[in-house]
Scaffold this motif. Structure first.
Motif, PDB file in Angstrom:
ATOM      1  N   TYR A 100       8.538   6.583  33.363  1.00  0.00           N
ATOM      2  CA  TYR A 100       7.626   7.279  34.098  1.00  0.00           C
ATOM      3  C   TYR A 100       7.101   8.452  33.169  1.00  0.00           C
ATOM      4  O   TYR A 100       7.830   9.059  32.527  1.00  0.00           O
ATOM      5  CB  TYR A 100       8.534   7.769  35.403  1.00  0.00           C
ATOM      6  CG  TYR A 100       7.770   8.999  36.161  1.00  0.00           C
ATOM      7  CD1 TYR A 100       8.029  10.558  35.683  1.00  0.00           C
ATOM      8  CD2 TYR A 100       6.989   8.339  37.189  1.00  0.00           C
ATOM      9  CE1 TYR A 100       7.330  11.229  36.606  1.00  0.00           C
ATOM     10  CE2 TYR A 100       6.219   9.540  37.886  1.00  0.00           C
ATOM     11  CZ  TYR A 100       6.171  10.945  37.436  1.00  0.00           C
ATOM     12  OH  TYR A 100       5.545  11.803  38.231  1.00  0.00           O
ATOM     13  N   VAL A 101       5.702   8.603  33.699  1.00  0.00           N
ATOM     14  CA  VAL A 101       5.188   9.615  32.904  1.00  0.00           C
ATOM     15  C   VAL A 101       4.422  10.667  33.982  1.00  0.00           C
ATOM     16  O   VAL A 101       4.057  10.221  34.856  1.00  0.00           O
ATOM     17  CB  VAL A 101       3.793   9.016  31.832  1.00  0.00           C
ATOM     18  CG1 VAL A 101       2.850  10.323  31.389  1.00  0.00           C
ATOM     19  CG2 VAL A 101       4.564   8.387  30.711  1.00  0.00           C
ATOM     20  N   GLN A 102       4.929  11.897  33.670  1.00  0.00           N
ATOM     21  CA  GLN A 102       4.144  12.985  34.602  1.00  0.00           C
ATOM     22  C   GLN A 102       2.810  13.226  33.860  1.00  0.00           C
ATOM     23  O   GLN A 102       2.783  14.108  32.901  1.00  0.00           O
ATOM     24  CB  GLN A 102       5.245  13.965  34.776  1.00  0.00           C
ATOM     25  CG  GLN A 102       4.373  15.083  35.818  1.00  0.00           C
ATOM     26  CD  GLN A 102       5.363  15.974  36.459  1.00  0.00           C
ATOM     27  OE1 GLN A 102       6.639  16.154  36.029  1.00  0.00           O
ATOM     28  NE2 GLN A 102       4.795  16.973  37.494  1.00  0.00           N
ATOM     29  N   ALA A 103       1.746  12.616  34.569  1.00  0.00           N
ATOM     30  CA  ALA A 103       0.398  13.163  34.005  1.00  0.00           C
ATOM     31  C   ALA A 103      -0.600  12.866  35.202  1.00  0.00           C
ATOM     32  O   ALA A 103      -0.338  12.507  36.282  1.00  0.00           O
ATOM     33  CB  ALA A 103       0.057  12.302  32.670  1.00  0.00           C
ATOM     34  N   ASP A 104      -1.908  13.419  34.851  1.00  0.00           N
ATOM     35  CA  ASP A 104      -2.890  13.206  35.926  1.00  0.00           C
ATOM     36  C   ASP A 104      -3.989  12.179  35.519  1.00  0.00           C
ATOM     37  O   ASP A 104      -4.225  12.107  34.279  1.00  0.00           O
ATOM     38  CB  ASP A 104      -3.581  14.690  36.124  1.00  0.00           C
ATOM     39  CG  ASP A 104      -4.414  14.630  37.432  1.00  0.00           C
ATOM     40  OD1 ASP A 104      -5.717  14.013  37.135  1.00  0.00           O
ATOM     41  OD2 ASP A 104      -4.280  15.186  38.255  1.00  0.00           O
ATOM     42  N   VAL A 105      -4.648  11.466  36.412  1.00  0.00           N
ATOM     43  CA  VAL A 105      -5.515  10.473  36.123  1.00  0.00           C
ATOM     44  C   VAL A 105      -6.655  10.818  35.280  1.00  0.00           C
ATOM     45  O   VAL A 105      -7.627  10.392  34.334  1.00  0.00           O
ATOM     46  CB  VAL A 105      -5.871   9.807  37.278  1.00  0.00           C
ATOM     47  CG1 VAL A 105      -6.797  10.635  38.199  1.00  0.00           C
ATOM     48  CG2 VAL A 105      -6.917   8.331  37.170  1.00  0.00           C
ATOM     49  N   ARG A 106      -6.921  12.320  35.357  1.00  0.00           N
ATOM     50  CA  ARG A 106      -7.885  12.883  34.637  1.00  0.00           C
ATOM     51  C   ARG A 106      -7.471  13.059  33.084  1.00  0.00           C
ATOM     52  O   ARG A 106      -8.334  13.828  32.374  1.00  0.00           O
ATOM     53  CB  ARG A 106      -8.295  14.346  35.313  1.00  0.00           C
ATOM     54  CG  ARG A 106      -8.545  14.396  36.749  1.00  0.00           C
ATOM     55  CD  ARG A 106      -8.676  15.734  37.361  1.00  0.00           C
ATOM     56  NE  ARG A 106      -9.183  15.816  38.864  1.00  0.00           N
ATOM     57  CZ  ARG A 106      -8.289  15.551  39.754  1.00  0.00           C
ATOM     58  NH1 ARG A 106      -6.876  15.573  39.467  1.00  0.00           N
ATOM     59  NH2 ARG A 106      -8.856  15.575  40.894  1.00  0.00           N
TER      60      ARG A 106
END
Length: 270
Positions: free
Chosen positions: A129-135
């Motif tokens: 799992y990676v916490q990041a935004d599609v932006r």
């Protein structure tokens, strides 16, 4: 491999979040009163919203079943994962091929809090799992490359995500950047909201989300199809999610013939 920054794990319960509203639609428990209020406002104007959420979830399952089974994809990058609802993508993929690797990505700290449920895969496979935004496509790709071999085909999954990104925020460019980084033979599974079937209900839903501080964009059939530019679409192409490969359904309940205001499709990179 949960990627965090200072303050990133703080859950804002004062504003609704799309992942938590979606969880409420699906009958989940991992949402807050602010999310439930927005969900109730939307379903009051559009009674089919919960039905659309279920149909969209089933589309993801059918698409993954096809990719992991018939197409032989053994790596998946799922962006906009949302709160875990079984069966998750990795469970479907690893049921077909236990050695499948899956990287989940989301920007909501509540999903991070439930990441352990996302990471329960088969012994022969791997889930991260990676916490990041599609932006942040470059960050996502860099983190995903720790688990996935980007030199081999990857199933990119953008389910009910891009309608939260406006055109002037680079929606098409973001998808293009992600697809361009993947090897030939990779796939894109994408679903996005449309007003083609229920224009008034969708307009009211967009307004309700806007009052909650959430951007929501509806796109026509041609506009959703543009996300698949340069890709070879799997039959039946871009269609209402309930009509995509119904023969692959497992455990779905009848939802009737009423329209579902989400288009979905799967395409392959040459």
């Amino acid at each position: 491999m949960a990627e965090t920054e200072p303050g990133a794990n703080r859950i804002d319960t004062t504003r609704p979040h799309p992942a938590r509203v979606y969880d409420w639609y699906l009958g989940g428990k991992d949402n807050y009163p602010v999310d439930e209020r927005l969900g109730q406002q939307i379903t009051a104007r559009d009674p089919g919203a919960k039905r659309a959420a279920r149909s969209n979830r089933w589309f993801m399952q059918r698409a993954t079943r096809h990719l992991a089974g018939t197409a032989g994809i053994r790596q998946f990058l799922d962006i906009g994962t949302g709160i875990p609802t079984e069966p998750n993508l990795h469970q479907i993929a690893q049921n077909s091929a236990p050695d499948t690797r899956v990287v989940y990505v989301d920007n909501d700290p509540i999903v991070l809090a439930h990441a352990e449920a996302l990471l329960r895969g088969t012994p022969g496979g791997r889930t991260e799992y990676v916490q990041a935004d599609v932006r942040e496509p470059e960050k996502i790709l860099d983190e995903a490359a720790r688990v996935l071999d980007l030199g081999r085909p990857v199933g990119l999954s953008l389910i009910a995500l891009m309608h939260f990104i406006a055109d002037d925020s680079g929606a098409y460019e973001l998808v293009e950047t992600l697809v361009d980084a993947l090897a030939p033979g990779s796939s894109l599974s994408l679903s996005a909201m449309t007003a083609d079937f229920e224009p008034e209900e969708v307009r009211l839903g967009i307004a309700a989300y806007a009052r909650g501080g959430v951007t929501l964009v509806s796109r026509s059939h041609a506009e959703v199809g543009r996300f698949f530019k340069g890709l070879d679409l799997v039959e039946p192409g871009v269609v209402s999610v309930k009509d995509w490969r119904p023969e692959l359904a497992e455990g779905e309940t009848p939802i009737g013939d009423e329209p579902v205001s989400l288009y979905g499709g799967v395409g392959f990179k040459r």
